[in-house]
Structure formats: C-alpha cells, structure tokens
Design a protein around this motif. Sequence first.
Motif, PDB file in Angstrom:
ATOM      1  N   VAL A  66     -13.596  -4.519  10.661  1.00  0.00           N
ATOM      2  CA  VAL A  66     -14.164  -5.788  10.186  1.00  0.00           C
ATOM      3  C   VAL A  66     -15.291  -6.239  11.121  1.00  0.00           C
ATOM      4  O   VAL A  66     -16.334  -6.708  10.682  1.00  0.00           O
ATOM      5  CB  VAL A  66     -13.076  -6.872  10.100  1.00  0.00           C
ATOM      6  CG1 VAL A  66     -13.676  -8.202   9.695  1.00  0.00           C
ATOM      7  CG2 VAL A  66     -12.000  -6.450   9.118  1.00  0.00           C
ATOM      8  N   LEU A  74      -6.572  -3.270  -4.792  1.00  0.00           N
ATOM      9  CA  LEU A  74      -7.970  -3.695  -4.762  1.00  0.00           C
ATOM     10  C   LEU A  74      -8.760  -2.784  -3.820  1.00  0.00           C
ATOM     11  O   LEU A  74      -8.394  -2.593  -2.669  1.00  0.00           O
ATOM     12  CB  LEU A  74      -8.063  -5.150  -4.277  1.00  0.00           C
ATOM     13  CG  LEU A  74      -9.429  -5.794  -4.498  1.00  0.00           C
ATOM     14  CD1 LEU A  74      -9.740  -5.879  -5.979  1.00  0.00           C
ATOM     15  CD2 LEU A  74      -9.463  -7.188  -3.889  1.00  0.00           C
ATOM     16  N   GLY A  75      -9.825  -2.244  -4.348  1.00  0.00           N
ATOM     17  CA  GLY A  75     -10.629  -1.327  -3.549  1.00  0.00           C
ATOM     18  C   GLY A  75     -10.139   0.103  -3.603  1.00  0.00           C
ATOM     19  O   GLY A  75     -10.803   1.017  -3.130  1.00  0.00           O
ATOM     20  N   ASN A  76      -8.968   0.308  -4.199  1.00  0.00           N
ATOM     21  CA  ASN A  76      -8.399   1.658  -4.271  1.00  0.00           C
ATOM     22  C   ASN A  76      -8.063   2.061  -5.693  1.00  0.00           C
ATOM     23  O   ASN A  76      -7.119   2.810  -5.923  1.00  0.00           O
ATOM     24  CB  ASN A  76      -7.129   1.723  -3.425  1.00  0.00           C
ATOM     25  CG  ASN A  76      -7.462   1.911  -1.974  1.00  0.00           C
ATOM     26  OD1 ASN A  76      -8.255   2.789  -1.633  1.00  0.00           O
ATOM     27  ND2 ASN A  76      -6.893   1.087  -1.129  1.00  0.00           N
ATOM     28  N   GLU A  77      -8.835   1.554  -6.643  1.00  0.00           N
ATOM     29  CA  GLU A  77      -8.507   1.826  -8.032  1.00  0.00           C
ATOM     30  C   GLU A  77      -8.875   3.234  -8.457  1.00  0.00           C
ATOM     31  O   GLU A  77      -8.476   3.692  -9.529  1.00  0.00           O
ATOM     32  CB  GLU A  77      -9.198   0.834  -8.974  1.00  0.00           C
ATOM     33  CG  GLU A  77      -8.792  -0.610  -8.791  1.00  0.00           C
ATOM     34  CD  GLU A  77      -9.613  -1.303  -7.726  1.00  0.00           C
ATOM     35  OE1 GLU A  77     -10.313  -0.598  -6.962  1.00  0.00           O
ATOM     36  OE2 GLU A  77      -9.555  -2.534  -7.629  1.00  0.00           O
ATOM     37  N   ALA A  78      -9.667   3.904  -7.622  1.00  0.00           N
ATOM     38  CA  ALA A  78     -10.221   5.185  -8.050  1.00  0.00           C
ATOM     39  C   ALA A  78      -9.145   6.136  -8.553  1.00  0.00           C
ATOM     40  O   ALA A  78      -9.329   6.844  -9.535  1.00  0.00           O
ATOM     41  CB  ALA A  78     -10.995   5.816  -6.895  1.00  0.00           C
ATOM     42  N   PHE A  88      -3.648  -9.097   7.600  1.00  0.00           N
ATOM     43  CA  PHE A  88      -4.410 -10.100   8.340  1.00  0.00           C
ATOM     44  C   PHE A  88      -3.572 -11.311   8.680  1.00  0.00           C
ATOM     45  O   PHE A  88      -2.597 -11.630   8.009  1.00  0.00           O
ATOM     46  CB  PHE A  88      -5.647 -10.524   7.546  1.00  0.00           C
ATOM     47  CG  PHE A  88      -6.641  -9.429   7.436  1.00  0.00           C
ATOM     48  CD1 PHE A  88      -7.571  -9.221   8.434  1.00  0.00           C
ATOM     49  CD2 PHE A  88      -6.624  -8.574   6.353  1.00  0.00           C
ATOM     50  CE1 PHE A  88      -8.473  -8.187   8.350  1.00  0.00           C
ATOM     51  CE2 PHE A  88      -7.529  -7.537   6.255  1.00  0.00           C
ATOM     52  CZ  PHE A  88      -8.461  -7.344   7.262  1.00  0.00           C
ATOM     53  N   MET A 105     -10.252   2.097   6.517  1.00  0.00           N
ATOM     54  CA  MET A 105      -9.124   2.418   5.648  1.00  0.00           C
ATOM     55  C   MET A 105      -9.139   3.885   5.266  1.00  0.00           C
ATOM     56  O   MET A 105      -8.110   4.550   5.275  1.00  0.00           O
ATOM     57  CB  MET A 105      -9.222   1.560   4.393  1.00  0.00           C
ATOM     58  CG  MET A 105      -8.061   0.633   4.206  1.00  0.00           C
ATOM     59  SD  MET A 105      -8.292  -0.315   2.716  1.00  0.00           S
ATOM     60  CE  MET A 105      -9.056  -1.767   3.357  1.00  0.00           C
ATOM     61  N   LYS A 144       0.606  -4.006   0.275  1.00  0.00           N
ATOM     62  CA  LYS A 144      -0.755  -3.529   0.122  1.00  0.00           C
ATOM     63  C   LYS A 144      -1.146  -2.613   1.282  1.00  0.00           C
ATOM     64  O   LYS A 144      -1.702  -1.524   1.074  1.00  0.00           O
ATOM     65  CB  LYS A 144      -1.695  -4.728   0.065  1.00  0.00           C
ATOM     66  CG  LYS A 144      -3.125  -4.353  -0.069  1.00  0.00           C
ATOM     67  CD  LYS A 144      -3.985  -5.592  -0.203  1.00  0.00           C
ATOM     68  CE  LYS A 144      -5.424  -5.142  -0.164  1.00  0.00           C
ATOM     69  NZ  LYS A 144      -6.349  -6.226  -0.389  1.00  0.00           N
ATOM     70  N   ALA A 202     -14.421  -2.336   6.679  1.00  0.00           N
ATOM     71  CA  ALA A 202     -12.980  -2.252   6.508  1.00  0.00           C
ATOM     72  C   ALA A 202     -12.618  -1.043   5.657  1.00  0.00           C
ATOM     73  O   ALA A 202     -11.639  -0.346   5.927  1.00  0.00           O
ATOM     74  CB  ALA A 202     -12.467  -3.531   5.868  1.00  0.00           C
ATOM     75  N   SER A 203     -13.440  -0.788   4.623  1.00  0.00           N
ATOM     76  CA  SER A 203     -13.080   0.322   3.748  1.00  0.00           C
ATOM     77  C   SER A 203     -13.256   1.648   4.473  1.00  0.00           C
ATOM     78  O   SER A 203     -12.523   2.606   4.239  1.00  0.00           O
ATOM     79  CB  SER A 203     -13.915   0.285   2.476  1.00  0.00           C
ATOM     80  OG  SER A 203     -15.277   0.331   2.786  1.00  0.00           O
TER      81      SER A 203
END
Lengths: 517, 319, 333, 329
Positions: A67, A116-120, A99, A91, A169, A87-88
């Motif tokens: 971050v 969130l952010g990992n929907e792929a 947090f 990750m 998460k 952050a990604s």
Amino acid sequence: MSGPIIRPAPPGSGTPPALALVHVDKRFPGVHALKNVSIEIRPGEVVGLVGENGAGKSTLMKILSGVYQPDSGDIRLNGSKTRFVSASDAMSQGIGMVFQEQSLLTNLTVGENIYLGNEAQFTRFGIVDWRALYAAASRQLAKVQIDADPRTRAEDLGFAARQMVELAKALTLEENAPGHLVILLDEPTSVLERAEIDILFARVRALSARASFIFVSHRLDEVLELSDRIYVMKDGAVVADLVAADANVTQLHHLMVGRSLQAEYYREPLQRPFRDEVVLELDNLSHQGAYREIGFQLHAGEILGIAGVIGSGREELTRTLAGFAPHDGGKLRISGKEVKLRTPAEAVDIGIGYIPRERRVEGLVLFLPVAANITLGDLGTLTRHGLIDTREEKRLAQEWVQRLKIRTPGINTLCLNLSGGNQQKVVLAKWLNARAKILILDHPTRGLDVGAKEEVYELIRAVTAEGVAVILTSDTLEETIGLSHTVLVMRDGAITHRVGAEPGHKPQQVDLIGHMV
Amino acid sequence: MNSILDTFRSDGLRQWLPLATLVILVVLVGAFQPAFLVVNTLLQLASDTAVLFILATGVTFVIMLGGIDLSIQSMASLSSVVVALTLSRFGYGAFAFAFGLGALAGLLSGIAHVKLRIPSFIATLAMGGVLYSAALVTSKERSITLGESERAYLGWITGTVFGIPNVVLIGLIVLVIAHILQSRTRFGRYSAAIGAGEPAAYASGVKVDRQKVIAFVLSGACAALAGIVLVGRLASGSPTLASELLLPSIAAVVVGGTAITGGVGSIWRTLVGALIISVVRIGMTFLGVNIFAQNIVFGVVLVAAVAITIDRSKIPIVK
Amino acid sequence: MTIDASLSSSQAAKPAPRRRWRIAAWAPLIVLVLLCGLITLINPNFLTFGNMVRISQAAMIPLVLGLGATFIILMGSIDLSVEGGLTLSAVILSMLVLNGANSNAFGVFGILIVLLVGAGVGFANGVIHVRLKIPSFMVTLGMWFVGVGAANALLGGMAIRINDPMIRSLAIERFLGFPWGVWLALFCLLIALVIQNYTRLGRYIYALGGGEDLAALSGIPVGRVRILTFTLAGVFYAVGGVLAAAQLGLGNAQIGTGRLFTTVTAVVVGGTALSGGQGSVLQTLVGVLIVVVLSNGMVLMGVPPSVQIGVQGLMIIAAVALSIDRKRMRIVK
Amino acid sequence: RPAFAADKPTVVNSIRSLSNPYHATWNKGGAAFAKSVGADYVTLVTEGNSEKGIADIKAILAKTGGNAVINVDPNDSPDARPIVEAAKAAGAYVVTQWNKPADLHPWDHDPNYVAHISFSGVPYGKAMAETLIKKMGGKGGIVALGGIESNVPAIERKKGLMDALAANPDVKLLDYQVANWSATEALDKTNAWLTQFGDQINGIWAANDDMALAAIEALRADGRAGKVPVTGIDGIQLAVEAIQKGELAGTVAWDPYWQGGMGLAIGYAAKTGGFDPSKEPKEHREFYGKGVIITADNAQEYYDGNIASEPKMDWNDIWGRVTGQIQYD
Ligand SMILES: Nc1ncnc2c1ncn2[C@@H]1O[C@H](COP(=O)(O)OP(=O)(O)OP(=O)(O)O)[C@@H](O)[C@H]1O
Ligand SMILES: Nc1ncnc2c1ncn2[C@@H]1O[C@H](COP(=O)(O)OP(=O)(O)OP(=O)(O)O)[C@@H](O)[C@H]1O
Ligand SMILES: [Mg+2]
Ligand SMILES: [Mg+2]
C-alpha cells in the motif's frame, strides 16, 4: 529512550526468511513513521507486533502489503529483493492483509467483497460466473465459520461479522496464490468476541504449514498466546525482538511504554462512590425488535457497564441513548425530565456525549483538523457575538492534545493522518471538551495501546469524580468489571442480571457470562 | 482579514497556488497586450466579474456541504424581473423584496431537499424551473426596461467611489461577509464538517438539516443579489437576464480549488476562481484568439488551472 | 494479566439475511405507471400505440446517453462532456457519410469511426482525470467546451444535411412498429446490462463508487477502471450522436444543446445516487421514461408553455419524493 | 505608441454564437466588409450570456482605445444600453440589430450610436402564416412553434401569426408551443402533437428554420413529410434546399450576410466621416430592413444568387434596404 534489545535464539536453519524488511525508512509530512526498521518473518512463523499508538505498526504492515512504498531500504521475499508497486502486486506475490480499519465495500455483497479484484478465476470470455463465485465464497465463509448468505450486502452485516468476512477474504490467498504465503493481520481481534477469536487463532495455526503471519494487537495476552516471536516497536523503531514463550505482559508493557504496568490497571482505588443525584432514568424502555422493558437509574458519577453478546440489544440501547433511534415504548427521563431523543443533536443538547464504535465514520470528521474535531461538539460556548473565538479554540485544542497526550504533528493536522489510537483520543477530547454530563462509551478503548488505555481509564475516573455519568459497553468483560460501579447484563433484549461492582467486591467474569448466554 | 493570512500561513505554499495562477494569467495576457494591464481595464474586469462572483459565492456555501444549487441562474433572472416590476412602487424596498424572495426560494429548495430527502441536484433543478416559469409569467415574457426615474435608484450599483466602481465594492462586501460566515461562524464550521463527513457531524450533534437549509437560503439570497446587480448594470429586468451564468459560476468554484464533493474550500478560492474565468475569457478577446478556437482554449486553460489550484493533500480521492 | 475469558456467542457473527422484497426498489416504476395513468385520464391519446412509438423515439437518445452517464455516476464521478462528445460525433458523422457538403460516403465505416471518436473523447477525459488527478467535473467541463468548439470549428457554423439512407433509416424505417434507432438503443441497454452485471468492469465500477480507497486496497486497478469507464461512456455518447444526427437528418454544432441536464436528471430520477455506488442502468431506463413521459405529457395535457418548465419541476420533485428509498439513503446530498 | 492606435478603426461583430448557420453567415458578411476596407476584423460571441457579451465588447473597447466600429446583435434587449454607453464613453461607433429597449434611441446618443436595424417580425410572421394557409387550401388546423418567450423577434413573429389567423377564421390554431429556437425541442414537441392531434394537423408554422426543419423530420419519421406544409423564418441554406425539395413551404431571408456587413458599413462610414449621424433623419437611425420571402417560386433564384455564390454587395449603398422607421407601441 529505549528498552534493552533482547535477542532471541538465532535462526535455526539456513532457510531464508519468508519476508523481511531491511533498513526501511518511511516519512510522512511532519512524521518520521519508520526509522531504519529491519524485521524478518520465517516460514511458518507467527510474528507478533506490538507498540504504542502511532509507533508505526500499521505503516510497517502497509509497506509489507504494497500500500505504501518505503522511502529507503529493501523488502526481501524469500531472500531476494523485491518491490510491491501496489496492493494487488503484493497479493499476487502471496501477501495478504487484513486492515486495521474495516475495508469492506458496504454497497457490494459479501461474496463480491471476498473475491473483489480476484474475479478472473470465475470469468470466461469476460463474463463472470456469479454462481461459481458465490459457491466459492460460501466455502470461504465456512472457513471462518460464518454462516451468512454470500449474497447479503456487506452493509447488512454486523461489525464483527464484517471483520470475519475480511479474514475470509485474506484467506482466499490460500487458493489464489502459489507457494508460501504471508498474511498480515492488523488488529483483527479488536471487535471480535472470544468465540471468533478462537476461530481466528485456530485458522492461523492450521495454516502455519503454508503461511507465515504477522499479528498486531493491543491485547498483549492474545499476542503472547498466538505468536512464536514478538517485535516491539517504539517511536518508529524496533526496540526488541523476543521469543514469545519467554516473554510476559509486564515485560512487553515495559518495553512499549517505558514504565511498568500499574498494579491497579483500572485505577480501582480512584473509584469513588457515585452521588445520589439521578441523571438518567429508564422506565420500561422498549424498542421493537431490539430491547424491551429496560429499567435502571444512572447517577452522577456512576459508571454503568452493560455486558451482553451481539444481538443482546445493548447496541440498540446505547444508540437510543445517543439519539440515533428513538425508543417506542416506556419512558426516558434525564435529570428528572421525560424526553425522547430523536436526533443526536437533541442528545448533545441535553449533555449526552457518544463515542461510537465506528470511529472513522461517526466519531471523527477525518478530513477536518484535530482542533476542529475537538471543538465540534461544543462550538456554541466558543462563539462570541456569532463568531468563533479561534484563539480560544486553538488554546483549548492544544490543551486537550497535551492532557490526553494525543500524538499529532499539530492541531491543524487532518485527523485522517493520525494513528487509530490517537484518533480515538480526539473523539474523547471532543466530549470532554463539550462537558458532557452523560457519556455513552461504545468500546472506548478499542484500538488503544495499553498505555493509552491507562490514560483513558484515568480520564474516565477523573470525569466521574466530577459527577459525569458513564454508560459503558466494552470489548472485554474485564474492562467492564474493572471500571464500572454497576454492571447490567443483557440477553435477547432484556436485562437478565444486575450486580454492583464496588472496589473489593468486583464480580467474577464467569458469573456474568452465565447470564449472557 | 487577519484570518485570511492565517489560512495562508497554516498550509504554506500550496495555499498560494490559486492566486499565483491568477497572477500568472494576468501577467501573461498583459505581456502580449499592455492595454490589459491598465488600471481601468483591470477595474473593468473586476466589475465584470462581480455578478459571477456573487453567484459563485452563494453556490460555494452549498458545495461546501456536498450539495449543489442549480437554481441560481433562474433565481437571479427572477430577481431582476421582480426589481424591474416593483422599483417604481417600492423604491429601494424593491431590492429588499427581491433579496427576501431569493432567500425564500432558497428556503424552499432547502426544505424540499432535507425534508423530502430529494437530492439537491433534482430539488434545485426543479426549483430553477419553477422560478423560471415565475419569471416568465410575472414579466409577461418580456424584458422590462427601467425608465429614467427608476434608474435613479440604481446609483448604488452603477456609481463609483474614488474611482472604484460600486459593483466591485459590493463584491468585496459579499466577499468579506461570506468569508467571515465561512471561516468564523458555526455555520461555516458545520458546513465543512458536513461536507467532509456527514455521519460524524450528525453524531456530534450538528443539526445537519438546519445547516443545509441555511446554505440554500444563502445561495438563494446571493443569487437574488446577483440579479439586483444585473438590473443595475443593464437597467432592465428579464426572465433570461442571467442565462448561461450557472455553469460558469460552478466552474468558478471548482477552478478556485474547492472540492465539488464538499468539505474543502473557501470563499477566497471562489473569488480567485471567478477572476481566473474572467481573465481567461477577456484575455482571449484581448489576445485576439481565433473565435473558433476560443471554446477549445477556454476548456483547456480551465482544466490546466484546476490542475494547479486543487489541494490534493486534502482531496486524496479525486472523483 | 488474565487471559480474557470473554463471551462466546454463536449468533455473534450470524447476520439475519435480509432478502425481503423491497417495495422501495419498485417505487420509480410505480411512479412511472401512476404518471402514465394521470396523463391518460387527461388525454386518452396518451395510451395509443402511436404515442408509445413517439415516446420511445424521444427516449432513445436520452437512454443511450444515460447509460454512459450512469456508469460514470455509479463510479462517483460526473461527466459533463455529454454534449461535447455527442456533438462532435454527430458532426463528424455528417461529414463522413453521404451528405450534402462533401463527397464522402463511408457508410457504416463512418459510424465505426465516430464510435472511435467517442471512445477517444472519453479516453482523453479518463486519462487527464486519472493521471493529472483533476476532478472529473472540471475535466469533462473542459472537454465539453473542447468538443463543441471542435465541432464548431469543423463546420464553421454551418449545418450539413445527411443523405445516407442507412443513417436516416435509424429514424425513419421501422421494425415491429418501432424505428430502428429504438432497437439500437435497446441493444445498447442490453450491452450495458451485461457490462454492469456480468463483467469485472461492472463490479469494479460499483466498488469505486462504494469507496475508492478500499477498492484500491483490494488490488483493483483503480486508474485503469476509471479510464475504461470514461471511454465506455464516450462510446455511448457517440451512439447518441449517431442517433441525434439520424433523427434531425443533419449535423450541426447545436445538436447537443440541452442534453446534459436531461441526461443527468434522468439518471438521478431513476434513483442512482450522485455520490456513487448505488443504482443501475435499468433504473436509468425508468428515469428516462419518467422524464420523457413528463415532457410529452406536458404538451398532451395542454399545460401553458410559460409554466411548463415549472410544472415539470414540481412533478419531478413529486416523482422523486415518492420513489426515493429513504431507508437506504441515510445521507442525501 | 500603444498597439491600439492603429489608424483604421477595428471593425467588430458581436453575435450570439457561431454554431448556427444564420450567425455564421452574418460573420462572413462582416469579414467581407472588413476586407473591402482593409480594417482589422474581430468576431465576438455571447454564447447566450449577456454578461459575457458586454464584457467582451468592453474588452475590445479597452484594447482599441475606442477606435472601433461595433455591429451588435445583443443577446437580450437590455444589453443594448450598457453597450451603447460603453461605446460612447470610449468614443467608438455602434450599430445595434434586432434587440434593444424601446426607449433607447440612437439620436439620444449622438453621434456614437449610429443606428438600430431590425426586421419587423409582424409582417413576415404573418406572411409565412399566409403562405401556409394558402398551401392548406384556406382551412384546417395548424400548430405553431415559438422562439424563446422573452425575445422580441419571437414575440413579433407570433403576433404576425395571430394576425393572419384572425383574418382566416377557417384555420384553427390547435396549439402554440415554445421550443426555444431549438431543433431538438421542436422535434419532441412536434412528436407530442402528432399524438395529440394526429390528422387534425394540416400545417406547421415555426418561428425559425431550425425548428421548421426539425418539424419536417418529425413528420418524416411519421411518414408524412411533404404532406403537411411547414414554414420557417431566417432563410438558412438547408431551409432553402428544403423548399426546393418541396418539404418546406416558405421562409424569409433576412440576409444575414448583409446584416453582418452592412451594420459595420454604416458604423464605419459614420466613424470615418462618411456622414454625420446626428444630421440623418430618424428613419435612417432606427429602421426596418428588408426581408426576402422565399417560396417554391423563387427558391432557385435565391439559392443561385446568395448561397451557391458569395453574394455581391455594394457596401456603400448604406440606406438601400431601409423600409421605414421602426414603430413602437
Ligand atoms: N497517511 C499518513 N499521512 C501522515 N502521517 C501518517 C499517515 N499514516 C500514518 N501516519 C503517522 O505515522 C505514524 C505511525 O502511524 P501508524 O498508523 O503506523 O501507527 P500504529 O502503530 O499503527 O498505531 P495504532 O496502534 O494507533 O494503530 C503516526 O504518527 C501517524 O500519525
Ligand atoms: N446515522 C445517521 N448518519 C448520518 N445522517 C443521518 C443518520 N440518521 C439520519 N441522518 C440524517 O441526517 C440529517 C440530520 O439532520 P438533523 O435531523 O440532525 O437536523 P435537524 O435537527 O432536523 O435540523 P432542524 O432542527 O433544523 O430540523 C437528517 O436528514 C437525518 O435524516
Ligand atoms: Mg495501526
Ligand atoms: Mg430534524
């Protein structure tokens, strides 16, 4: 000044640390947040991180999770130098974080938040397969033993449940990232009850084959319980590195604060008998679906603790007294006069101050300076001929900053830039400054370091000695019992037990728990 | 004006950027066209900015709270019509009447917004429609020219004091009052708190609804005053007199560096913003920028100006 | 220090799943139906098929524009470049297809080029907004001026008649009784729905609106999402430009005038919050219909011209007051 | 010496915008005149904002030190007074067109306020209504699209329409709606009418060409273009072409090319000593210009002479189109 640096046993093997910081420095405007910090986390290790409010723990964690970027120094992942641009990025390299402040998006569902952010992984030809995602989310929720529908919107979840969802998460990393993981937990337990804490700890231990953890908490006993090794931070520097098995609370406390823990943590000798004057009286007070037929009297100078599990109605009761949700049955009398509190403004006007649990949302205006926040509850008395006396305001703010030892570059700093504990002190200062006659404290020491807690306890004692009455709901029963004159236990919306807690006659925790569940 | 200086000092250099932008623009135009830097031209520029500034000041109060007021241009036009219609009967009272009407209209939008819980965008857009209709009906859809005798009442707007146009002085008075309101009164402080974090302000006992309504009342009153000044400048009233002033007013607020999302901003920033808009506009005329390129240049310069003026340390999330 | 033997509770983390049917979610639709009923009472012609077709014609452009604007507003931003993008697209289209001013006849390629132009305008909005950290309000206001200014410079103030039969057929030729343009708008709605509900972009847009800092912590490429969304909106505005040019049969620099406020009004009336994170393109459809039916109804009900805008304002207030979900919106800005 | 002391006065046109054909043509006329005398030419646009319009003119006055001739179509009638006063104070010469307060007269501001030119909307609005009625066969229902309600031309043209209707009792005005000179609004209003009145609509009268052309498009989408006669006013190119195609029944050309050039020519002549405004009769100071009624009969001829080729003007014939002093009631 700093305590002795206590070296733990040297690393047992030649395997490089899973993650390490080497000579890292980080500055913010007016603050040297991290000073030449070096730490390492070995594979499978749980590392505790303790330190006063503002010591730099969260900053350190945010650097480890991409971050923030360090001003100087290196991050080493499995022995080799690396950089996390975001952050990604961190990750994807196997580093996840829970947090300190809640970070769920309340307008999304629980399942959407978890991935969130990992929907792929659920996406084919650009189209997200929501069924698959929600099914997977259900499995994640099961890990933390929450049986919520993943299609629930996060805003409809309780505070503690949200914290568990955040944990779930972070744990998706288990499936999403290959290799060894590092999971950073920044005060994950501050809103949790013991049952959830147990779930969390069990999860951490179960994962230690695959993951290392850093665990930040102000509850030193928990840190000792969970960690293998503990770093102590002070003023932006690491001052000690201890093997947990050899350490104890007193020692940690001493290292953090630079003095020994008071034997009388809750200042019980300072507890004075309260006065006869009834400032608040509830008579069969009810609110449909929340609490019913609540009756008690609160006297000037009294601290009334309310214990109860989530769903017992104590939240709603305190919200009513703070003016957020007017009661719909029974009577509420303040200083003998019957009232109905429709808005917080009405509550404030008759001398009630409220320290909410969601500090960053309801406690503080983050984008206003410290001074403006401190005086926000009582601008009226600062106003002469319609104008705010800014000089007096400045003086008052400075006085509170000193009295409460609020660590801030200045009274014009935005509250946004304060550490969590210092933010909480600002909220407290606001109501002390407003000379509230009744203080509703909803988890008032949440996120405060042990030293700060002591100071807050002392402050609470001081104001009650002057006749302020306090209603307290707290993180721990210990705190409730230690501080209160009287403890009420609530269950399913009703009072199930009431007990005096005079010094020397403090009730036992187990007695109370029996009435809570 | 001690506290203006305080504002400057407390945040250091960054606070000066809007003003610096303005000065640079003025000097830039002046470098190519010395006639621009003549005192009279600059005074002219200041007078021509007064109406824009007064409108923008009103809407600044609302924007600080996180709302928006889209009715100001219709209110200003209606105010001009009302003054023009009643000047012969009420004399100076006509100005007070229009001013009061503006405050009343602001009160109504404010109440519609807070009590019916309608987004201010909609509430004030609708109120703007109502006011426009009112102006059309009362004026019988015509512009109303003031006669010689009525124009006598306009001296306080059209005259000069020691060579300084009265409109500039009116603008300055508005500046001072608005600045004090915003930086030194509870209303101002509460506005900033509400704009920066409404739930926390609410929980701290701020009467959120009341502050919002006050902001709309002030906005309506400022719009009415702008309409009054327009009557002075044009010696007429018309239901379309203030047309096309809405967006420039809001743009002035934003160009000054006030966050359109609320919480951060000030009146002096709005003043600088309004002046920047005037300077760019008039500057293009002075520099003889090709008329087909003017819109493009205007757009680009405004965006560039904002890039400099906004204080990103206070608006970390730029939306 | 004793170990905190705190409380345990199995319900603690168990939320009461709230999936009850919310009447409030349907309120805008109910308001729309009431409105139609009211107008029909006063003028029964309202309910004729012919009028439905005309309402759909009047709604197609606001709908397409509203789709683009909805995404931007969901993200918590605002886009004032609607008129700029639309005008530039319409004007360029009129110069590329068979027209009365030059010998171009790119036909369908003309449309594709125009969609690219729209995307370009949106992309520029996004990049300037994100990279220079300038509020979208200001960037898109600037782009509004730039777009209209460029269109004006291209035309020199004149208007160009469009003779391309394919473009004209969007407004004139019909399928199942409705002009092709209406079908095109519905197709856009479908695409928007898919983007909103079934793509990552759609989800990220909501996430940004719900809290951009938090979204960034989850690893969402915030800047890229913003740029992409502005680009997407630009394409929608370009489609709006194509439809506007088809409808008026010409391109000129005034073709976009007044469309921005209608668009944003429709989005907000539909219930999408200007603060972001709440709303949907379907709600925008309802909002567009409310606004269009209202202005159509004004004429049908014989409201005198000078008070029309006022009456319309009051009715919009009534419609929004009736349809706002007060529970959801603790804070209304 | 400062740059503004050029010997030849700068000639300035101030108009609403350059995004409509009418004013774009106006601008061309102005440029043509400036070229003919070799003066600097400046165009200012108000964009519908009175304050901007006035401020721009003041800026030019400051820049040129008053050595300017200004031909202005004020955004709203009230704007004319401050413009004239500013010009007079600076020593510039000004000609206004279309909009000004009724009690503001050139002769009260000698010599700087040279003239005011307008076109009576009443006779031309009436003429268009009559053209329409003739095309309808003298009876039936019509609908009418008006301009911005407070605009003088909108008011006058509407009055002309009403006069014509009073003289033709067999023609019924089904509805009058304001579409603010805008094509988009006109399209929507016409659409609503098609629902409300259907076949009762036998003709559409529009206060300008943009709205008339939009009405035609609404009819076209309804399959009725060319069947219901429509009239406009202004004489823009697309309108003339629509007449040639038989979709528009008529329009009136004000000849904006002439307005843009001749307004300057008159002011320029006065400024450079060609004549003394204060000695001219009132009918040269406040006069109606001549509009050209275009119908199918003369559309081709007008097109060839004014649109296909750059019109040829004699800029010295300054009083050539005076058709009488303006009357105020
Ligand atoms: N974004 C920021 N801008 C400016 N200063 C900051 C910022 N974040 C943190 N700080 C400052 O850096 C110091 C360290 O803060 P940090 O949040 O790391 O403390 P902490 O150890 O996590 O404290 P707590 O226990 O209260 O959470 C504090 O003095 C804080 O005020
Ligand atoms: N928890 C909450 N957080 C934030 N805002 C809230 C919350 N609950 C309600 N609100 C809304 O915030 C606004 C606060 O206004 P408030 O009621 O404090 O003003 P007020 O006291 O009614 O003012 P006045 O006395 O002038 O009527 C209200 O619209 C209220 O509905
Ligand atoms: Mg921290
Ligand atoms: Mg209230």
